[in-house]
Design a protein around this motif. Structure first.
Motif, mmCIF file in Angstrom:
data_model
loop_
_atom_site.group_PDB
_atom_site.id
_atom_site.type_symbol
_atom_site.label_atom_id
_atom_site.label_comp_id
_atom_site.label_asym_id
_atom_site.label_seq_id
_atom_site.Cartn_x
_atom_site.Cartn_y
_atom_site.Cartn_z
ATOM 1 N N LEU A 1 11.497 -17.690 -4.063
ATOM 2 C CA LEU A 1 12.102 -16.526 -4.700
ATOM 3 C C LEU A 1 11.914 -15.310 -3.816
ATOM 4 O O LEU A 1 10.849 -15.125 -3.226
ATOM 5 N N VAL A 2 12.941 -14.465 -3.771
ATOM 6 C CA VAL A 2 12.884 -13.258 -2.949
ATOM 7 C C VAL A 2 13.300 -12.057 -3.789
ATOM 8 O O VAL A 2 14.396 -12.039 -4.369
ATOM 9 N N TRP A 3 12.409 -11.068 -3.880
ATOM 10 C CA TRP A 3 12.717 -9.786 -4.502
ATOM 11 C C TRP A 3 12.907 -8.755 -3.398
ATOM 12 O O TRP A 3 12.082 -8.673 -2.477
ATOM 13 N N ARG A 4 13.931 -7.933 -3.515
ATOM 14 C CA ARG A 4 14.141 -6.832 -2.574
ATOM 15 C C ARG A 4 14.145 -5.518 -3.349
ATOM 16 O O ARG A 4 14.637 -5.454 -4.474
ATOM 17 N N ALA A 5 13.614 -4.485 -2.723
ATOM 18 C CA ALA A 5 13.572 -3.168 -3.352
ATOM 19 C C ALA A 5 14.662 -2.282 -2.772
ATOM 20 O O ALA A 5 14.953 -2.337 -1.572
ATOM 21 N N ASP A 6 15.269 -1.465 -3.638
ATOM 22 C CA ASP A 6 16.280 -0.515 -3.170
ATOM 23 C C ASP A 6 15.666 0.557 -2.285
ATOM 24 O O ASP A 6 16.331 1.101 -1.402
ATOM 25 N N ALA A 7 14.412 0.877 -2.536
ATOM 26 C CA ALA A 7 13.660 1.860 -1.752
ATOM 27 C C ALA A 7 12.215 1.386 -1.692
ATOM 28 O O ALA A 7 11.787 0.586 -2.530
ATOM 29 N N PRO A 8 11.445 1.832 -0.721
ATOM 30 C CA PRO A 8 10.043 1.411 -0.645
ATOM 31 C C PRO A 8 9.300 1.700 -1.950
ATOM 32 O O PRO A 8 9.475 2.754 -2.562
ATOM 33 N N LEU A 9 8.492 0.744 -2.375
ATOM 34 C CA LEU A 9 7.723 0.855 -3.612
ATOM 35 C C LEU A 9 6.236 0.880 -3.308
ATOM 36 O O LEU A 9 5.775 0.270 -2.334
#
Length: 220
Positions: free
Chosen positions: A20-28
């Motif tokens: 599974l891969v989660w990507r963030a719209d901006a750094p978290l």
């Protein structure tokens, strides 16, 4: 914002193994106990990778970094490993908090056990990834990990297992890196309370299902 995870596979040892891969719209901002990207800091992505139950590598961080590179994931991120099929991820939400959990309870243990688990016991891992939609201070992030762990232990107890978790559980909590900072993450705080409920629901519901290790689907 942390996007919904994408299920993909990777070729390894002749198999197409899921991750599974989660990507963030901006750094978290994140806190994690993961082998890759653990600690507190800014992160851009999360990977939760299935591995065979025979997994014996002693360099999990390097292994996960290699997987991230092949996926084209740039910048700092977090990598988790589990023996269960990550396609069976359980997602729950409460008051804006989102939680995803992969649940393997093959080796339930008490945290304060009098002796190590027997070597013959099956491996199990509960990996929890949570997103809180408000900036948390460092202390609140640490407290959020404790809150998620308490909620996990409550769910396991309610499932009738004499345990608080497994020896290899991991927790990751992510939140916006900017904005007014919330100072608390305990189970009765503004964001700790929905975090606890969402983690509890995910672990309870996922643990109630039959969690077959990924490699058992092929080895019988």
């Amino acid at each position: 914002m942390l996007n919904e995870p994408v299920l993909t596979t990777r070729p390894e040892d002749g198999w197409d193994i899921p991750l599974l891969v989660w990507r963030a719209d901006a750094p978290l901002q994140a806190v994690s106990s993961a082998p890759l990207g653990g600690g507190i800091g800014v992160r851009r992505w999360v990977v939760n990778a299935t591995v065979p139950m025979s997994y014996h590598r002693d360099d999990p961080a390097d292994h996960l970094a290699g997987l991230a590179d092949r996926l084209g994931l740039a910048g700092p991120g977090i990598g988790l490993l589990t023996g269960v099929d990550v396609a069976e991820v359980v997602a729950r939400a409460d008051t804006g908090v989102r939680v995803w959990a992969t649940i393997g309870l093959g080796t339930p243990v008490w945290a304060a056990a009098p002796a190590p688990a027997a070597p013959a016991q099956r491996v199990g891992t509960v990996n929890i990834v949570a997103y809180v939609p408000a900036a948390l201070g460092d202390a609140a992030l640490v407290n959020a990990v404790a809150t998620a762990t308490e909620a996990k232990a409550q769910a396991i107890w309610e499932l009738g297992l004499p345990a608080t978790g497994t020896p290899t559980d991991a927790v990751t909590v992510l939140c916006p890196a900017d904005g007014p900072v919330e100072p608390y993450g305990g189970p009765r705080s503004t964001w700790g309370a929905p975090l606890a409920r969402a983690v509890h629901a995910a672990v309870r519901d996922g643990g109630a299902a039959s969690c077959v290790p990924w490699s058992d689907r092929w080895t019988g």
